[in-house]
Motif scaffolding. Structure first.
Motif, PDB file in Angstrom:
ATOM      1  N   ARG A 197       0.848  -1.204   0.000  1.00 18.53           N
ATOM      2  CA  ARG A 197       0.000   0.000   0.000  1.00 18.53           C
ATOM      3  C   ARG A 197       0.884   1.256   0.000  1.00 18.53           C
ATOM      4  O   ARG A 197       0.687   2.183  -0.779  1.00 18.53           O
ATOM      5  N   LYS A 198       1.882   1.238   0.892  1.00 16.30           N
ATOM      6  CA  LYS A 198       2.750   2.432   1.012  1.00 16.30           C
ATOM      7  C   LYS A 198       3.552   2.670  -0.266  1.00 16.30           C
ATOM      8  O   LYS A 198       3.770   3.807  -0.679  1.00 16.30           O
ATOM      9  N   THR A 199       4.026   1.582  -0.884  1.00 19.63           N
ATOM     10  CA  THR A 199       4.861   1.742  -2.088  1.00 19.63           C
ATOM     11  C   THR A 199       4.034   2.299  -3.247  1.00 19.63           C
ATOM     12  O   THR A 199       4.472   3.223  -3.941  1.00 19.63           O
ATOM     13  N   VAL A 200       2.827   1.745  -3.437  1.00 21.12           N
ATOM     14  CA  VAL A 200       1.993   2.239  -4.544  1.00 21.12           C
ATOM     15  C   VAL A 200       1.592   3.692  -4.270  1.00 21.12           C
ATOM     16  O   VAL A 200       1.620   4.535  -5.171  1.00 21.12           O
ATOM     17  N   LEU A 201       1.255   3.967  -3.020  1.00 24.50           N
ATOM     18  CA  LEU A 201       0.852   5.330  -2.666  1.00 24.50           C
ATOM     19  C   LEU A 201       2.003   6.315  -2.909  1.00 24.50           C
ATOM     20  O   LEU A 201       1.813   7.397  -3.472  1.00 24.50           O
ATOM     21  N   ARG A 202       3.206   5.924  -2.536  1.00 19.39           N
ATOM     22  CA  ARG A 202       4.380   6.787  -2.751  1.00 19.39           C
ATOM     23  C   ARG A 202       4.568   7.041  -4.247  1.00 19.39           C
ATOM     24  O   ARG A 202       4.691   8.186  -4.676  1.00 19.39           O
ATOM     25  N   GLN A 203       4.529   5.972  -5.030  1.00 20.66           N
ATOM     26  CA  GLN A 203       4.788   6.140  -6.462  1.00 20.66           C
ATOM     27  C   GLN A 203       3.676   6.955  -7.135  1.00 20.66           C
ATOM     28  O   GLN A 203       3.948   7.863  -7.925  1.00 20.66           O
ATOM     29  N   MET A 204       2.422   6.621  -6.792  1.00 19.20           N
ATOM     30  CA  MET A 204       1.311   7.343  -7.439  1.00 19.20           C
ATOM     31  C   MET A 204       1.276   8.802  -7.031  1.00 19.20           C
ATOM     32  O   MET A 204       0.994   9.676  -7.850  1.00 19.20           O
ATOM     33  N   SER A 205       1.548   9.087  -5.760  1.00 24.76           N
ATOM     34  CA  SER A 205       1.468  10.491  -5.345  1.00 24.76           C
ATOM     35  C   SER A 205       2.638  11.270  -5.945  1.00 24.76           C
ATOM     36  O   SER A 205       2.470  12.400  -6.401  1.00 24.76           O
ATOM     37  N   GLN A 206       3.813  10.639  -6.040  1.00 27.69           N
ATOM     38  CA  GLN A 206       4.936  11.338  -6.681  1.00 27.69           C
ATOM     39  C   GLN A 206       4.634  11.586  -8.157  1.00 27.69           C
ATOM     40  O   GLN A 206       5.002  12.615  -8.716  1.00 27.69           O
TER      41      GLN A 206
END
Ligand code: 3HC
Length: 319
Positions: free
Chosen positions: A36-45
């Motif tokens: 969850r954190k990795t996808v959120l980091r990539q998508m928000s960036q």
């Protein structure tokens, strides 16, 4: 009920099996917290990049050389805002609000693409950005259409269609300049020379120096590695440089018969790491501009929220 350790292990095994079977993960599905954190980091960036990326091009809207060029550039910059909005909405399905994500960027805790920390000095830079920057973004995003998180994958399918138009409008500007007067050709060459390396750096550090890649590839968040994507971009772009009749931006660019790819030499990774740490030519300017626009838009967000609340209250009363 909290998951026991054995339960958690089984959930993780089942999750990986779904990924391996090419199933898409949807917002309400169970997922490891790190996923969850990795996808959120990539998508928000990615969302931040789309929005910050409006600045270097927006800088030329009032100076576009004709009404036609101005209309096309306006449409492109507006598309980028739209891409940011799809991506923020998709990111919100992972439990963070847009407000929180923007806050993280303002605090320097979330990144946006390194490329947008370079200045746009001439009109040819607008051509180079459309051609090279959107071109690099497409190579990355075509692979991301098959990313394992459903909302991210679907937003990429829509975004890629628009990026293709962006890439073509940039290339067309370069074609015109490269076939124009000697001054125009020199301007196109200078833009290519300045944007070449920063465009290659958009794909991130080399695979050996990419801390997130191994796990992201296993979870199919990333479908191709940073180096694979960079090489694909180089191979397609060299041919386009030849068609433009411009000189290669680096003496290290050479066809490598054995590898079946173009070599392009070592990039200046010290510069890349300085830029992503906030010390590129325009980092401070880009963030300050975003913060200012965000603060000035506070009343719009407040009014929209008040309107929504009123509409909801009315609907509840009527029910
Ligand atoms: N700019 C800024 N930061 C970068 C970067 C770049 N070009 N490349 C890598 N990084 C950062 C990573 O975010 C990571 O930092 P973090 O852990 O603090 O988040 C660190 O450098 C290490 O890199 P990794 O390779 O381990 O990171 P990732 O696995 O996330 O891979 C990526 C980096 C390939 C950029 C990947 O995140 C990705 O594919 N992102 C989605 C695409 C994207 O963001 N594109 C933006 C381009 S611009 C755009 O699309 C707008 C269009 O209109 C032109």
């Amino acid at each position: 009920m909290p998951n026991s350790e054995a339960n958690l292990e089984q959930l993780e095994v089942d999750f990986q099996a779904r990924i391996d079977a090419e199933e898409r993960i949807e917002p309400k599905d169970w997922m490891p917290e790190k996923y969850r954190k990795t996808v959120l980091r990539q998508m928000s960036q990615h969302a931040h990049s789309e929005v910050i990326g409006m600045q270097p091009e927006g800088n030329w809207i009032t100076r576009a050389p004709s009404l036609h060029r101005k209309i096309v550039l306006l449409a492109k910059v507006q598309d980028e805002a739209g891409h940011g909005l799809y991506l923020y909405s998709a990111a919100e399905t992972l439990g963070a609000t847009r407000e929180e994500l923007v806050q993280l960027m303002h605090e320097g805790k979330a990144k946006y693409s390194s490329i947008f920390n370079y200045p746009t000095l001439t009109w040819a830079d607008i051509g180079a950005i459309g051609w090279l920057v959107d071109g690099a973004a497409i190579v990355n995003q075509v692979a991301l259409q098959r990313t394992s998180y459903g909302p991210y994958s679907r937003s990429m399918i829509r975004i890629c269609k628009e990026e293709s138009f962006h890439q073509r409008q940039g290339y067309e500007i370069m074609l015109k300049l490269a076939n124009g007067s000697p001054e125009q050709k020199a301007m196109a060459q200078d833009a290519l020379n300045r944007f070449w390396e920063p465009s290659l750096m958009m794909f991130g550090p080399t695979d050996a120096d990419s801390p997130n890649s191994a796990q992201s590839m296993k979870w199919k968040i990333k479908r191709k590695s940073n180096d694979e994507l960079r090489q694909a971009f180089v191979d397609q772009t060299i041919k386009q440089i030849e068609v433009l009749g411009l000189e290669m931006p680096s003496k290290d660019i050479k066809w490598n018969e054995e590898r079946g790819h173009y070599d392009f030499g070592e990039l200046n990774w010290d510069e890349f790491f300085a830029v992503i740490k906030g010390n590129g030519p325009c980092n401070r300017q880009r963030l300050a501009h975003h913060k200012k626009a965000h603060d000035e838009g506070a009343w719009v967000r407040e009014a929209a929220r008040a309107y929504e609340a009123k509409k909801k209250a009315r609907a509840e009363k009527a029910a």
